[in-house]
Scaffold this motif. Structure first.
Motif, PDB file in Angstrom:
ATOM      1  N   ILE A  66      21.122  58.317   9.170  1.00 28.64           N
ATOM      2  CA  ILE A  66      21.277  57.306  10.216  1.00 28.64           C
ATOM      3  C   ILE A  66      22.655  57.484  10.841  1.00 28.64           C
ATOM      4  N   ILE A  67      22.665  57.640  12.151  1.00 27.44           N
ATOM      5  CA  ILE A  67      23.928  57.791  12.878  1.00 27.44           C
ATOM      6  C   ILE A  67      24.597  56.428  13.023  1.00 27.44           C
ATOM      7  N   GLY A  68      23.783  55.420  13.309  1.00 31.03           N
ATOM      8  CA  GLY A  68      24.334  54.080  13.462  1.00 31.03           C
ATOM      9  C   GLY A  68      23.335  53.119  14.056  1.00 31.03           C
ATOM     10  N   THR A  69      23.819  51.920  14.313  1.00 32.50           N
ATOM     11  CA  THR A  69      23.018  50.834  14.867  1.00 32.50           C
ATOM     12  C   THR A  69      23.814  50.182  15.983  1.00 32.50           C
ATOM     13  N   SER A  70      23.129  49.860  17.071  1.00 33.24           N
ATOM     14  CA  SER A  70      23.784  49.228  18.222  1.00 33.24           C
ATOM     15  C   SER A  70      24.114  47.771  17.922  1.00 33.24           C
ATOM     16  N   ASN A  71      24.800  47.168  18.865  1.00 29.22           N
ATOM     17  CA  ASN A  71      25.007  45.720  18.832  1.00 29.22           C
ATOM     18  C   ASN A  71      23.677  45.031  19.131  1.00 29.22           C
ATOM     19  N   GLY A  85       6.657  46.504  26.961  1.00 29.92           N
ATOM     20  CA  GLY A  85       6.960  47.595  26.037  1.00 29.92           C
ATOM     21  C   GLY A  85       7.879  48.621  26.673  1.00 29.92           C
ATOM     22  N   TYR A  86       7.632  48.929  27.949  1.00 29.48           N
ATOM     23  CA  TYR A  86       8.473  49.914  28.628  1.00 29.48           C
ATOM     24  C   TYR A  86       9.875  49.391  28.915  1.00 29.48           C
ATOM     25  N   LEU A  87      10.018  48.083  29.026  1.00 24.94           N
ATOM     26  CA  LEU A  87      11.365  47.513  29.133  1.00 24.94           C
ATOM     27  C   LEU A  87      12.140  47.804  27.857  1.00 24.94           C
ATOM     28  N   THR A  88      11.513  47.585  26.713  1.00 22.46           N
ATOM     29  CA  THR A  88      12.217  47.837  25.452  1.00 22.46           C
ATOM     30  C   THR A  88      12.561  49.316  25.309  1.00 22.46           C
ATOM     31  N   LEU A  89      11.685  50.193  25.774  1.00 20.24           N
ATOM     32  CA  LEU A  89      12.001  51.631  25.746  1.00 20.24           C
ATOM     33  C   LEU A  89      13.150  51.970  26.684  1.00 20.24           C
ATOM     34  N   SER A  90      13.182  51.305  27.833  1.00 23.10           N
ATOM     35  CA  SER A  90      14.225  51.611  28.827  1.00 23.10           C
ATOM     36  C   SER A  90      15.614  51.221  28.350  1.00 23.10           C
ATOM     37  N   LEU A  91      15.704  50.428  27.293  1.00 22.62           N
ATOM     38  CA  LEU A  91      17.006  50.043  26.740  1.00 22.62           C
ATOM     39  C   LEU A  91      17.634  51.142  25.884  1.00 22.62           C
ATOM     40  N   PRO A 137      18.783  54.298  26.380  1.00 25.33           N
ATOM     41  CA  PRO A 137      20.060  54.904  26.801  1.00 25.33           C
ATOM     42  C   PRO A 137      21.248  53.948  26.683  1.00 25.33           C
ATOM     43  N   TYR A 138      21.045  52.705  27.059  1.00 21.36           N
ATOM     44  CA  TYR A 138      22.116  51.699  26.981  1.00 21.36           C
ATOM     45  C   TYR A 138      22.534  51.463  25.528  1.00 21.36           C
ATOM     46  N   LEU A 139      21.561  51.224  24.665  1.00 20.02           N
ATOM     47  CA  LEU A 139      21.872  50.933  23.263  1.00 20.02           C
ATOM     48  C   LEU A 139      22.394  52.170  22.541  1.00 20.02           C
ATOM     49  N   TRP A 140      21.905  53.355  22.900  1.00 19.72           N
ATOM     50  CA  TRP A 140      22.386  54.605  22.296  1.00 19.72           C
ATOM     51  C   TRP A 140      23.878  54.789  22.559  1.00 19.72           C
ATOM     52  N   LYS A 141      24.322  54.421  23.751  1.00 22.12           N
ATOM     53  CA  LYS A 141      25.746  54.566  24.095  1.00 22.12           C
ATOM     54  C   LYS A 141      26.634  53.642  23.258  1.00 22.12           C
ATOM     55  N   GLU A 142      26.063  52.597  22.661  1.00 23.37           N
ATOM     56  CA  GLU A 142      26.818  51.742  21.742  1.00 23.37           C
ATOM     57  C   GLU A 142      26.904  52.360  20.343  1.00 23.37           C
ATOM     58  N   ILE A 143      26.045  53.316  20.063  1.00 22.32           N
ATOM     59  CA  ILE A 143      25.997  53.950  18.748  1.00 22.32           C
ATOM     60  C   ILE A 143      26.861  55.201  18.704  1.00 22.32           C
ATOM     61  N   ALA A 144      26.726  56.047  19.727  1.00 25.88           N
ATOM     62  CA  ALA A 144      27.409  57.345  19.706  1.00 25.88           C
ATOM     63  C   ALA A 144      28.044  57.643  21.056  1.00 25.88           C
ATOM     64  N   ASP A 145      29.228  58.211  20.972  1.00 29.05           N
ATOM     65  CA  ASP A 145      29.938  58.708  22.149  1.00 29.05           C
ATOM     66  C   ASP A 145      29.990  60.228  21.993  1.00 29.05           C
ATOM     67  N   VAL A 146      29.084  60.908  22.694  1.00 29.62           N
ATOM     68  CA  VAL A 146      29.030  62.368  22.617  1.00 29.62           C
ATOM     69  C   VAL A 146      29.958  62.910  23.691  1.00 29.62           C
ATOM     70  N   VAL A 186      10.386  36.599  24.347  1.00 29.06           N
ATOM     71  CA  VAL A 186      11.522  36.246  25.193  1.00 29.06           C
ATOM     72  C   VAL A 186      12.623  35.621  24.337  1.00 29.06           C
ATOM     73  N   ASN A 187      13.851  35.938  24.657  1.00 28.65           N
ATOM     74  CA  ASN A 187      15.069  35.473  23.982  1.00 28.65           C
ATOM     75  C   ASN A 187      15.255  36.043  22.584  1.00 28.65           C
ATOM     76  N   SER A 188      14.475  37.069  22.251  1.00 26.19           N
ATOM     77  CA  SER A 188      14.698  37.759  20.981  1.00 26.19           C
ATOM     78  C   SER A 188      15.930  38.638  21.085  1.00 26.19           C
ATOM     79  N   GLU A 189      16.581  38.815  19.953  1.00 22.62           N
ATOM     80  CA  GLU A 189      17.692  39.750  19.861  1.00 22.62           C
ATOM     81  C   GLU A 189      17.166  41.038  19.230  1.00 22.62           C
ATOM     82  N   VAL A 190      17.526  42.162  19.848  1.00 24.50           N
ATOM     83  CA  VAL A 190      17.090  43.465  19.354  1.00 24.50           C
ATOM     84  C   VAL A 190      18.294  44.379  19.189  1.00 24.50           C
ATOM     85  N   GLN A 191      18.142  45.363  18.316  1.00 21.54           N
ATOM     86  CA  GLN A 191      19.159  46.391  18.179  1.00 21.54           C
ATOM     87  C   GLN A 191      18.469  47.710  17.871  1.00 21.54           C
TER      88      GLN A 191
END
Length: 153
Positions: free
Chosen positions: A17-22, A64-70, A72-81, A103-108
């Motif tokens: 595991i590389i990491g987990t986003s906020n 479902g596609y909204l959650t997939l579209s996140l 790139p954004y969440l990956w940038k919180e995990i790793a800075d390549v 709605v109003n769920s928190e995801v990482q």
């Protein structure tokens, strides 16, 4: 956040595991904006009253596609390549949606380096991506995202 400067540093994470986003809250405004962008205004996503009365989840849910579209954004919180000329979103593979995101769920996002290959200077990275829903035993999805990196020499 993990900083990765080259192939060798990336390779050290293989199988790990590389990491987990906020945590990120998916609210109704984000769902509505996504619905407008994709022209997918299905009531399960956009009609709060109908979803509460008639929907199986008693709430609107994120696309479902909204959650997939996140990713790139969440990956940038995990790793800075770093030290790259270019990064390409190359593909998504084997995604399975296991749980709706209300709605109003928190995801990482949790990212695990599944494989890394040096293809004559182009680095192909497969990241097993799991979208965790706070206070939920099952993830929203699990699947692989594939990136191509062109590191500077």
């Amino acid at each position: 956040m993990v900083i990765i400067n080259n192939f060798e540093e990336y390779k050290a994470f293989e199988g790990k595991i590389i990491g987990t986003s906020n945590w990120h809250t998916i609210d109704q405004e984000q769902i509505n904006i996504f619905a407008d962008a994709t022209r997918d205004h299905q009531w399960i996503h956009c009609d709060k009253e109908k979803a509460e009365k008639e929907g199986p989840f008693k709430s609107t849910i994120a696309h479902g596609y909204l959650t997939l579209s996140l990713i790139p954004y969440l990956w940038k919180e995990i790793a800075d390549v770093r030290n790259i000329k270019m990064e390409i979103n190359y593909g998504i593979e084997n995604f399975k949606f296991g749980q709706p995101v209300l709605v109003n769920s928190e995801v990482q996002l949790q990212a695990k380096l599944k494989s890394i290959l040096n293809l004559r200077g182009v680095i192909k990275v497969t990241i097993e991506s799991t979208l965790i829903i706070k206070d939920n035993a099952k993830p929203a999805y699990v699947g692989d995202v594939v990136f191509l990196y062109h590191f500077n020499d």
